[in-house]
Design an enzyme around this catalytic site. Structure first.
Site, PDB file in Angstrom:
ATOM      1  N   THR A  96       9.986   5.430   0.344  1.00 25.82           N
ATOM      2  CA  THR A  96       9.982   4.010   0.719  1.00 25.82           C
ATOM      3  C   THR A  96      10.854   3.200  -0.234  1.00 25.82           C
ATOM      4  OG1 THR A  96       7.677   4.343   1.384  1.00 25.82           O
ATOM      5  CG2 THR A  96       8.455   2.092   1.292  1.00 25.82           C
ATOM      6  N   ARG A 113      11.087   9.108  -6.270  1.00 26.29           N
ATOM      7  CA  ARG A 113       9.989   9.072  -7.248  1.00 26.29           C
ATOM      8  C   ARG A 113       9.415  10.460  -7.427  1.00 26.29           C
ATOM      9  NH1 ARG A 113       6.720   3.585  -5.687  1.00 26.29           N
ATOM     10  NH2 ARG A 113       8.586   2.296  -5.853  1.00 26.29           N
ATOM     11  N   SER A 157       7.707   1.859 -10.040  1.00 19.12           N
ATOM     12  CA  SER A 157       6.923   0.700  -9.629  1.00 19.12           C
ATOM     13  C   SER A 157       5.509   0.701 -10.193  1.00 19.12           C
ATOM     14  CB  SER A 157       6.919   0.643  -8.105  1.00 19.12           C
ATOM     15  OG  SER A 157       6.343  -0.543  -7.684  1.00 19.12           O
ATOM     16  N   HIS A 158       4.533   0.749  -9.309  1.00 14.74           N
ATOM     17  CA  HIS A 158       3.129   0.632  -9.713  1.00 14.74           C
ATOM     18  C   HIS A 158       2.524   1.980 -10.098  1.00 14.74           C
ATOM     19  CE1 HIS A 158       3.703   1.484  -5.548  1.00 14.74           C
ATOM     20  NE2 HIS A 158       2.523   2.068  -5.507  1.00 14.74           N
ATOM     21  N   LYS A 206      16.277   4.061  -8.125  1.00 10.02           N
ATOM     22  CA  LYS A 206      16.701   3.550  -6.817  1.00 10.02           C
ATOM     23  C   LYS A 206      18.032   2.831  -6.953  1.00 10.02           C
ATOM     24  CE  LYS A 206      13.528  -0.372  -7.280  1.00 10.02           C
ATOM     25  NZ  LYS A 206      12.612  -1.296  -6.643  1.00 10.02           N
ATOM     26  N   ASP A 219       3.307  -5.901 -11.285  1.00 12.59           N
ATOM     27  CA  ASP A 219       3.278  -4.441 -11.402  1.00 12.59           C
ATOM     28  C   ASP A 219       4.299  -3.916 -12.420  1.00 12.59           C
ATOM     29  OD1 ASP A 219       5.596  -4.980 -10.009  1.00 12.59           O
ATOM     30  OD2 ASP A 219       5.451  -3.188  -8.774  1.00 12.59           O
ATOM     31  N   ASP A 237       7.395  -2.783 -12.360  1.00 15.08           N
ATOM     32  CA  ASP A 237       8.771  -3.295 -12.390  1.00 15.08           C
ATOM     33  C   ASP A 237       8.870  -4.768 -12.000  1.00 15.08           C
ATOM     34  OD1 ASP A 237       8.034  -2.605  -9.786  1.00 15.08           O
ATOM     35  OD2 ASP A 237      10.101  -2.248  -9.166  1.00 15.08           O
ATOM     36  N   ASP A 278       7.992  -6.574  -9.340  1.00 14.45           N
ATOM     37  CA  ASP A 278       8.265  -7.129  -8.014  1.00 14.45           C
ATOM     38  C   ASP A 278       6.993  -7.442  -7.231  1.00 14.45           C
ATOM     39  OD1 ASP A 278       7.661  -4.495  -7.528  1.00 14.45           O
ATOM     40  OD2 ASP A 278       9.530  -4.002  -6.480  1.00 14.45           O
ATOM     41  N   ARG A 279       5.845  -6.912  -7.672  1.00 14.39           N
ATOM     42  CA  ARG A 279       4.608  -7.218  -6.947  1.00 14.39           C
ATOM     43  C   ARG A 279       3.823  -8.332  -7.658  1.00 14.39           C
ATOM     44  NH1 ARG A 279       1.833  -1.787  -4.545  1.00 14.39           N
ATOM     45  NH2 ARG A 279       3.727  -0.873  -3.697  1.00 14.39           N
ATOM     46  N   THR A 335       7.460  -0.978   6.943  1.00 10.91           N
ATOM     47  CA  THR A 335       7.139  -1.086   5.515  1.00 10.91           C
ATOM     48  C   THR A 335       8.363  -0.737   4.679  1.00 10.91           C
ATOM     49  OG1 THR A 335       4.832  -0.580   5.857  1.00 10.91           O
ATOM     50  CG2 THR A 335       5.730  -0.069   3.692  1.00 10.91           C
ATOM     51  N   GLU A 352       1.800  -6.645   2.801  1.00  5.35           N
ATOM     52  CA  GLU A 352       0.409  -6.536   2.381  1.00  5.35           C
ATOM     53  C   GLU A 352       0.266  -5.838   1.035  1.00  5.35           C
ATOM     54  OE1 GLU A 352      -0.907  -3.297   2.146  1.00  5.35           O
ATOM     55  OE2 GLU A 352       1.046  -2.557   2.839  1.00  5.35           O
ATOM     56  N   SER A 353       1.288  -5.052   0.652  1.00  2.83           N
ATOM     57  CA  SER A 353       1.231  -4.268  -0.576  1.00  2.83           C
ATOM     58  C   SER A 353       1.583  -5.126  -1.800  1.00  2.83           C
ATOM     59  CB  SER A 353       2.160  -3.065  -0.467  1.00  2.83           C
ATOM     60  OG  SER A 353       3.457  -3.480  -0.111  1.00  2.83           O
ATOM     61  N   LYS A 369      11.420  -8.146  -3.585  1.00  4.42           N
ATOM     62  CA  LYS A 369      10.223  -8.941  -3.752  1.00  4.42           C
ATOM     63  C   LYS A 369      10.141  -9.346  -5.218  1.00  4.42           C
ATOM     64  CE  LYS A 369       7.258  -4.802  -3.696  1.00  4.42           C
ATOM     65  NZ  LYS A 369       8.092  -3.713  -3.189  1.00  4.42           N
ATOM     66  N   ARG A 421      -3.053   5.534   4.680  1.00  7.98           N
ATOM     67  CA  ARG A 421      -3.430   4.130   4.599  1.00  7.98           C
ATOM     68  C   ARG A 421      -3.934   3.681   5.968  1.00  7.98           C
ATOM     69  NH1 ARG A 421      -1.681   3.231  -0.364  1.00  7.98           N
ATOM     70  NH2 ARG A 421       0.487   3.433  -1.012  1.00  7.98           N
TER      71      ARG A 421
HETATM   72  C1  G16 Z   1       7.454   0.016  -2.150  1.00  9.90           C
HETATM   73  C2  G16 Z   1       8.375  -0.808  -1.332  1.00  9.90           C
HETATM   74  C3  G16 Z   1       7.566  -1.854  -0.610  1.00  9.90           C
HETATM   75  C4  G16 Z   1       6.502  -1.191   0.225  1.00  9.90           C
HETATM   76  C5  G16 Z   1       5.682  -0.265  -0.611  1.00  9.90           C
HETATM   77  C6  G16 Z   1       4.797   0.538   0.306  1.00  9.90           C
HETATM   78  O1  G16 Z   1       6.856  -0.803  -3.093  1.00  9.90           O
HETATM   79  O2  G16 Z   1       9.321  -1.439  -2.157  1.00  9.90           O
HETATM   80  O3  G16 Z   1       8.425  -2.609   0.167  1.00  9.90           O
HETATM   81  O4  G16 Z   1       5.642  -2.115   0.798  1.00  9.90           O
HETATM   82  O5  G16 Z   1       6.503   0.610  -1.320  1.00  9.90           O
HETATM   83  O6  G16 Z   1       4.298   1.618  -0.316  1.00  9.90           O
HETATM   84  P1  G16 Z   1       3.648   2.782   0.529  1.00  9.90           P
HETATM   85  O7  G16 Z   1       4.734   3.469   1.291  1.00  9.90           O
HETATM   86  O8  G16 Z   1       3.002   3.600  -0.537  1.00  9.90           O
HETATM   87  O9  G16 Z   1       2.636   2.130   1.432  1.00  9.90           O
HETATM   88  P2  G16 Z   1       7.089  -0.626  -4.637  1.00  9.90           P
HETATM   89  O10 G16 Z   1       6.478  -1.827  -5.280  1.00  9.90           O
HETATM   90  O11 G16 Z   1       6.375   0.668  -4.928  1.00  9.90           O
HETATM   91  O12 G16 Z   1       8.578  -0.519  -4.815  1.00  9.90           O
END
Ligand code: G16
Length: 541
Positions: free
Chosen positions: A18, A22, A113-114, A126, A278, A280, A282-283, A345, A365-366, A377, A497
């Site tokens: 996504t 990773r 990220s998180h 990325k 989070d 990095d 962005d959240r 997503t 929503e994330s 974000k 999910r």
């Molecule tokens: C990443 C993407 C987000 C997405 C999220 C979904 O978030 O950048 O746009 O909503 O993954 O994660 P999953 O596929 O686990 O539901 P981040 O903050 O991890 O870069």
């Protein structure tokens, strides 16, 4: 300094998810693993010779080593200039900001990220394109294709660059600028929000706030903006020192992992406002005193109040939300008479809408919210947006959300995550659902009548590209929804999910407990997907 051409063999597992590639740190530490992927990125691009690349990461374990490798490879491959954050630190939105401000060719962000960090934790990489946003699917597909056949990479034989000193140096013909991690980003924030008003509000004695950086990248940004520029009391930013393992925590701003902040905001004598970001940056998670704002509601509230904020005074062109995000923003868009786009997503799907001026605000929503100011974000942006609204309206977070529900109705919403599921079993569960959508459509389950059931497919309105199999949606006649999808960001097994949503128009029903209000839908989701059979989980996690 000479350019070395190193022979290598492909790794079969370098498919970006996504949000980039990773993997666990030991995977990235294998000889040639990172180098292969970086070369695959460069090989998939055209026209970058002599151009500028932005590089930075969230400070997690392996960040510095990875940056040294990338700098030497960028030079060996012909980039003219690299802008790198001091200490290797740049938040994801700051990279996006810097790419745009300096018209860079693109950027590389090191982050998972998180996901947790440390020697046994996760690492990630990325690529962002010249608009500042995550590479779209055609680019990530090309990178993956290249990674499968790569047989050599180019790297400069040179000593490491001093990442800690703000200075300009050279690696062969490539100019390397180590830049302050915060300055450009903070200036962009100041151009969007009424900093004087926010400062008066948060120093006036009637409002207290607490910002939790979870020992991740936003610490330096939050201290500079909230404590130094806006004069919030020292200590407003907690867990503000970026650590390579995030202090052993999970840098995910939600009610489970941001537990220090939750304790403060739901404790005695709680402050008026709390927020976390989070790994990095962005959240974001927004809390009021004893009150949680769902990310979907947060996007809806920001959209409904946008004209109170200088950067959005002219109004919104449109709103975009990811498919599993609740339909609360759609109701605001309908009232404003603007379009609301439903995308798969992944922030990358907002890029074209933002570039084309069709959407101004976007959210997921994330815990992701953002706007056309960058192409990622942006956690601290969302915090400042809320503070600006609070400073104008002078009501509590809870009062603002309650008023919002009274006006638009409440989309009662939650997400259940089933983690560490065997990948084959998770794929079978999804395949079964996919096969069943045709027969589910038209059925009734108790009082719930199915309006539509499908596997979400998205046609980008700008370039016509089609993304299929983006999650199973079951929509009911009363506006309720159940969505099933597999996470694209995990590194071990699969995560299922389940997203649940029910619309409640009656203000007398708005105070209901979310799990109670959604109990019927939760039971229905379990039965339809046979969650217990496939995951072994008894009841929602
Ligand atoms: C990443 C993407 C987000 C997405 C999220 C979904 O978030 O950048 O746009 O909503 O993954 O994660 P999953 O596929 O686990 O539901 P981040 O903050 O991890 O870069």
């Amino acid at each position: 300094m000479t350019v070395q051409t190193v022979s290598t063999r492909p790794f079969a597992d370098q498919k970006p998810g996504t949000s980039g590639l990773r993997k666990q740190v030991p995977t990235f530490q294998q000889p040639h693993y990172l180098q292969n992927f970086v070369q695959a990125i460069f090989d998939s691009l055209e026209g970058y010779q002599g151009q500028t690349l932005v590089v930075g990461g969230d400070g997690r374990y392996y960040n510095r080593e990875a940056i040294q490798i990338i700098l030497k490879m960028a030079s060996a491959n012909g980039f003219g200039r690299v802008l790198v954050g001091q200490g290797g630190i740049l938040s994801t939105p700051a990279v996006s900001c810097i790419i745009r401000k300096y018209q860079a060719f693109g950027g590389i962000i090191l982050s998972a990220s998180h996901n947790p960090g440390g020697p046994e934790g996760d690492f990630g990489i990325k690529y962002n394109t010249g608009n500042g946003g995550p590479a779209p699917e055609n680019v990530t597909d090309a990178i993956f294709a290249r990674s499968k056949v790569i047989d050599q990479y180019r790297i400069l034989d040179a000593s490491d660059v001093d990442l800690d000193r703000i200075a300009t140096t050279h690696l062969s013909n490539t100019r390397i600028d180590v830049v302050d991690s915060v300055t450009d980003y903070a200036a962009l924030m100041e151009s969007l929000f009424d900093f004087d008003l926010i400062q008066q509000f948060i120093t006036g004695g009637n409002f207290r706030l607490c910002i939790d950086s979870l020992h991740a990248v936003t610490g330096p940004y939050a201290k500079a903006i909230f404590e130094r520029r806006l004069n919030a009391p020292a200590g407003t930013v907690q867990n503000g020192e970026p650590l390579e393992d995030f202090g052993g925590g999970h840098p995910d701003p939600n009610l489970v992992y941001a537990k220090d902040l939750v304790k403060v905001l739901f404790g005695e004598n709680a402050p008026d406002f709390g927020a976390a970001s989070d790994g990095d940056g962005d959240r974001n998670m927004i809390l009021g005193r004893h009150f949680f704002v769902t990310p979907s509601d947060s996007l809806a509230v920001l959209a409904a109040n946008a004209t109170l904020v200088p950067g959005y005074r002219e109004g919104l062109a449109g709103i975009a939300r990811s498919m599993p995000t609740s339909q609360a923003p759609d109701r605001v868009a309908a009232k404003l008479g603007i379009d609301c786009y439903e995308t798969p997503t992944g922030w990358k799907f907002f890029g074209n809408l933002l570039d084309a001026g069709k959407a101004t605000l976007c959210g997921e929503e994330s815990f992701g919210t953002g706007s056309n100011h960058v192409r990622e974000k942006d956690g601290l942006w969302a915090v400042l947006f809320w503070l600006n609204i609070l400073a104008v309206r002078k009501q509590s977070v809870e009062a603002i959300v309650q008023e919002h529900w009274a006006t638009y109705g409440r989309n009662i919403y939650c997400r259940h995550d089933y983690e560490g599921v065997d990948s084959d079993r998770a794929n079978t569960l999804m395949a079964n659902l996919r096969n069943a959508v045709g027969t589910i459509a038209g059925q009734s389950f108790g009082s719930y009548q199915v309006d539509y059931a499908d596997d979400f497919s998205y046609t980008d309105p700008i370039d016509g590209s089609v993304s299929q199999k983006q999650g199973i949606r079951i929509g009911f006649k009363d506006g309720s929804r159940i969505v099933f999808r597999l996470s694209g960001t995990g590194t071990q097994g699969a995560t299922l999910r389940v997203y649940l949503e029910r619309y409640e128009a009656d203000p007398a029903q708005h105070d209901q407990d979310t799990q109670v209000a959604l109990a019927d839908l939760i039971g229905l989701a379990e039965a339809i997907a046979q969650i217990k059979e496939f995951t072994g989980a008894i009841g929602p996690p």
